[in-house]
Design a protein around this motif. Structure first.
Motif, mmCIF file in Angstrom:
data_model
loop_
_atom_site.group_PDB
_atom_site.id
_atom_site.type_symbol
_atom_site.label_atom_id
_atom_site.label_comp_id
_atom_site.label_asym_id
_atom_site.label_seq_id
_atom_site.Cartn_x
_atom_site.Cartn_y
_atom_site.Cartn_z
ATOM 1 N N ALA A 38 4.029 14.607 21.847
ATOM 2 C CA ALA A 38 4.609 13.672 22.472
ATOM 3 C C ALA A 38 4.475 12.382 21.808
ATOM 4 O O ALA A 38 5.438 11.364 21.808
ATOM 5 N N THR A 39 3.228 12.023 21.355
ATOM 6 C CA THR A 39 2.947 10.719 20.673
ATOM 7 C C THR A 39 3.633 10.547 19.541
ATOM 8 O O THR A 39 4.140 9.538 19.005
ATOM 9 N N GLU A 40 3.788 11.542 18.655
ATOM 10 C CA GLU A 40 4.475 11.371 17.379
ATOM 11 C C GLU A 40 5.883 11.351 17.474
ATOM 12 O O GLU A 40 6.530 10.845 16.543
ATOM 13 N N SER A 41 6.574 12.017 18.419
ATOM 14 C CA SER A 41 8.033 12.297 18.566
ATOM 15 C C SER A 41 8.560 11.377 19.643
ATOM 16 O O SER A 41 9.991 11.393 19.249
ATOM 17 N N GLY A 42 7.740 10.947 20.419
ATOM 18 C CA GLY A 42 8.554 10.311 21.527
ATOM 19 C C GLY A 42 9.256 11.210 22.650
ATOM 20 O O GLY A 42 9.643 10.731 23.641
ATOM 21 N N TRP A 43 9.365 12.358 22.350
ATOM 22 C CA TRP A 43 9.794 13.450 23.238
ATOM 23 C C TRP A 43 8.932 13.996 24.376
ATOM 24 O O TRP A 43 7.492 14.002 24.087
ATOM 25 N N ASP A 44 9.364 14.130 25.531
ATOM 26 C CA ASP A 44 8.633 14.346 26.582
ATOM 27 C C ASP A 44 8.450 16.010 26.871
ATOM 28 O O ASP A 44 9.657 16.624 27.212
ATOM 29 N N PRO A 45 7.507 16.581 26.448
ATOM 30 C CA PRO A 45 7.515 18.018 26.681
ATOM 31 C C PRO A 45 7.956 18.694 27.749
ATOM 32 O O PRO A 45 8.513 19.711 27.950
ATOM 33 N N GLY A 46 7.626 18.097 28.845
ATOM 34 C CA GLY A 46 7.878 18.326 30.185
ATOM 35 C C GLY A 46 9.424 18.389 30.460
ATOM 36 O O GLY A 46 10.019 18.881 31.596
ATOM 37 N N SER A 47 10.154 17.742 29.809
ATOM 38 C CA SER A 47 11.574 17.669 29.923
ATOM 39 C C SER A 47 12.504 18.606 29.187
ATOM 40 O O SER A 47 13.482 18.765 29.273
ATOM 41 N N ALA A 48 11.682 19.551 28.684
ATOM 42 C CA ALA A 48 12.509 20.961 27.907
ATOM 43 C C ALA A 48 13.349 21.546 28.947
ATOM 44 O O ALA A 48 12.741 21.663 30.324
ATOM 45 N N ASP A 49 14.365 21.965 28.548
ATOM 46 C CA ASP A 49 15.292 22.744 29.713
ATOM 47 C C ASP A 49 14.617 23.950 30.286
ATOM 48 O O ASP A 49 14.837 24.395 31.520
ATOM 49 N N TYR A 50 13.642 24.587 29.480
ATOM 50 C CA TYR A 50 12.768 25.928 30.023
ATOM 51 C C TYR A 50 11.656 25.859 29.532
ATOM 52 O O TYR A 50 11.205 25.219 28.493
ATOM 53 N N ILE A 51 10.598 25.853 30.488
ATOM 54 C CA ILE A 51 9.275 25.971 29.955
ATOM 55 C C ILE A 51 8.680 27.485 30.497
ATOM 56 O O ILE A 51 8.579 27.771 31.515
ATOM 57 N N VAL A 52 8.305 28.250 29.343
ATOM 58 C CA VAL A 52 7.560 29.247 29.537
ATOM 59 C C VAL A 52 6.141 29.539 29.389
ATOM 60 O O VAL A 52 5.918 29.111 28.087
ATOM 61 N N GLY A 53 5.333 29.947 30.213
ATOM 62 C CA GLY A 53 4.026 29.910 30.090
ATOM 63 C C GLY A 53 3.473 31.170 30.301
ATOM 64 O O GLY A 53 3.750 32.042 31.095
ATOM 65 N N THR A 54 2.427 31.574 29.621
ATOM 66 C CA THR A 54 1.837 32.872 29.597
ATOM 67 C C THR A 54 0.136 32.770 29.651
ATOM 68 O O THR A 54 -0.188 31.856 28.637
ATOM 69 N N SER A 55 -0.410 33.094 30.724
ATOM 70 C CA SER A 55 -1.718 33.057 30.884
ATOM 71 C C SER A 55 -2.190 31.347 30.854
ATOM 72 O O SER A 55 -1.484 30.769 31.598
ATOM 73 N N ALA A 56 -2.931 30.984 29.910
ATOM 74 C CA ALA A 56 -3.470 29.622 30.036
ATOM 75 C C ALA A 56 -2.294 28.655 29.907
ATOM 76 O O ALA A 56 -2.042 27.593 30.211
ATOM 77 N N GLY A 57 -1.264 29.203 29.094
ATOM 78 C CA GLY A 57 0.056 28.654 29.081
ATOM 79 C C GLY A 57 0.708 28.285 30.123
ATOM 80 O O GLY A 57 1.657 27.269 30.444
ATOM 81 N N SER A 58 0.594 29.209 31.213
ATOM 82 C CA SER A 58 1.316 29.086 32.318
ATOM 83 C C SER A 58 0.598 27.784 33.232
ATOM 84 O O SER A 58 1.242 27.249 34.014
ATOM 85 N N MET A 59 -0.677 27.724 33.064
ATOM 86 C CA MET A 59 -1.234 26.672 33.752
ATOM 87 C C MET A 59 -1.052 25.445 33.210
ATOM 88 O O MET A 59 -0.736 24.323 34.000
ATOM 89 N N ILE A 60 -0.882 25.056 31.871
ATOM 90 C CA ILE A 60 -0.802 23.923 31.259
ATOM 91 C C ILE A 60 0.800 23.675 31.434
ATOM 92 O O ILE A 60 1.160 22.628 31.534
ATOM 93 N N GLY A 61 1.622 24.779 31.342
ATOM 94 C CA GLY A 61 3.106 24.426 31.869
ATOM 95 C C GLY A 61 3.386 24.202 33.428
ATOM 96 O O GLY A 61 4.212 23.186 33.207
ATOM 97 N N ALA A 62 2.490 24.372 34.157
ATOM 98 C CA ALA A 62 2.585 24.073 35.456
ATOM 99 C C ALA A 62 2.235 22.661 35.653
ATOM 100 O O ALA A 62 2.918 22.003 36.529
ATOM 101 N N LEU A 63 1.300 22.165 35.077
ATOM 102 C CA LEU A 63 1.108 20.718 35.100
ATOM 103 C C LEU A 63 2.134 19.937 34.333
ATOM 104 O O LEU A 63 2.515 18.961 35.070
ATOM 105 N N LEU A 64 2.712 20.414 33.277
ATOM 106 C CA LEU A 64 3.903 19.707 32.567
ATOM 107 C C LEU A 64 4.989 19.795 33.676
ATOM 108 O O LEU A 64 5.741 18.613 34.024
ATOM 109 N N ALA A 65 5.288 20.756 34.276
ATOM 110 C CA ALA A 65 6.505 21.218 34.906
ATOM 111 C C ALA A 65 6.571 20.488 36.202
ATOM 112 O O ALA A 65 7.394 19.805 37.009
#
Length: 375
Positions: A38-65
């Protein structure tokens, strides 16, 4: 690499964000990597059209979403004081648990004897060719003793209604403990579930966490099927898939213990699966950007990915290594082509005291209203 906030191409690409499995420390690596991106690109990861999270990734994905920015996750993990800033339930965030749900306590169901899933255990013996080795082992493992309630509590703090995230396409990946089939909660046609339950199910490591019951069925960690699950987006309308996978690496550190040797083997297996899934996506005409831990990350993470002791060290290391990687390779230029966030508060920390910060949950909703209007 920085661009003016709100810069848009004539037709912004549709983006899928994949957040892989990796335990407590894998989740920490994801936080640091997302902050660097996010800092380097200026892109908001939470704005992705799809967020797919697995295990720990689902927790971080939920926070983003739900609108929580990566910079806030980093500051929160560091123990910063957020006096005057409240969560979506009106409670002060100054006293929140800093471990992202990694608080271990026994489940009230107590000890149960026998395999965690007789149905999966027996079916995998009868037709082993239908199941992955991980799924076969998972059926025979005893039911986990650790409660998933702390995981659910973390999600409840960012999701006041507890129903689902404001993101239209957030998919936590889990596995049906009876059939071994992968399930993308939140996807059309999948079983209905509340957000805290779906995320907890995605994180429910068999033999460790108690399986999560949803709609009368038990579900376990989506990493049993795949630690990455990239190919769930194979037939979705996305142009670019950004995949962060803590469980694989292009680097190999020197193992010092038996646990670290096992961790390296797991990473090698996860890496092969990741490569196969990425190949399928590319064959479907999608650009794939893969970001994985470096040897420096692996050294800090160690072999026990469920340890809470080094969590913030892992985050800080990931911020540094991913930042360097983006600046020194073409990946940085690729990510710089993604649309910059109209609301830079979701990308970079706003000035002023915490009491003046925006309601991140509402900001998360607003970004999709802006995207819909632009479309």
């Amino acid at each position: 690499m920085s661009r003016a906030a709100g810069t848009r191409t004539a037709k912004p690409p549709k983006v899928g964000l994949i957040l892989g499995a990796g335990g407590v420390l894998g989740g920490a690596w994801l936080v640091g990597a997302l902050h660097a991106i996010a800092t380097e690109s200026g892109w908001d990861p939470g704005s992705a059209d799809y967020i797919v999270g697995t295990s720990a990734g689902s927790m971080i994905g939920a926070l983003l979403a739900c609108g929580t920015p990566p910079w806030f996750m980093v500051a929160h993990s560091a123990g910063e004081d957020f006096d005057g800033f409240t969560d979506d339930n009106g409670d002060s965030r100054a006293w929140e648990d800093r471990s992202a749900g990694a608080t271990y306590r026994l489940d009230r169901g107590g000890l149960t004897l026998g395999p965690g899933s007789w149905r999966l255990a027996v079916a995998s013996l009868a037709r082993p060719y239908r199941y992955s080795p991980t799924a076969m082992v998972s059926g025979w493992l005893p039911r986990g003793l650790v409660s998933t309630e702390p995981l659910k509590d973390t999600v409840r703090r960012v999701s006041p209604d507890g129903v689902w995230a404001p993101h239209p396409n957030f998919w936590p990946m889990a596995v049906d403990y009876g059939t071994g089939k992968v399930v993308a909660f939140g996807r059309e046609g999948s079983p209905p579930a509340k957000l805290p339950d779906a995320v907890a199910a995605s994180c429910a490591i068999p033999g460790f966490y108690r399986a999560v019951e949803i709609g009368g069925r038990s579900y376990i960690d989506g990493g049993v099927h795949s630690t990455s699950n990239l190919d769930v987006l194979c037939y979705e309308p996305v142009d670019v898939v950004v995949a962060l996978n803590p469980m694989s690496s292009l680097h190999v550190s020197s193992p010092r213990t038996v646990g670290e040797r096992l961790a390296i083997r797991m990473r090698q297996t996860a890496g092969r699966r990741l490569g196969s899934e990425a190949k399928r996506l590319r064959a479907a005409g999608k650009d794939v950007i893969l970001i994985q831990p470096t040897v420096h990350d692996l050294d800090v993470m160690g072999g026990n990915l469920m340890s809470r002791d080094r969590r913030h060290d892992v985050i800080e290391t990931a911020v540094r290594t991913v930042t360097e990687h983006l600046r020194e390779t073409p990946l940085g230029a690729q990510l710089a082509q993604l649309p910059t966030a109209p609301d830079q508060r979701l990308v970079r920390r706003p000035s002023g005291p915490p009491s003046s910060w925006p309601d991140f949950h509402e900001a998360g909703r607003a970004r999709f209203k802006l995207q819909a209007a632009a479309a």
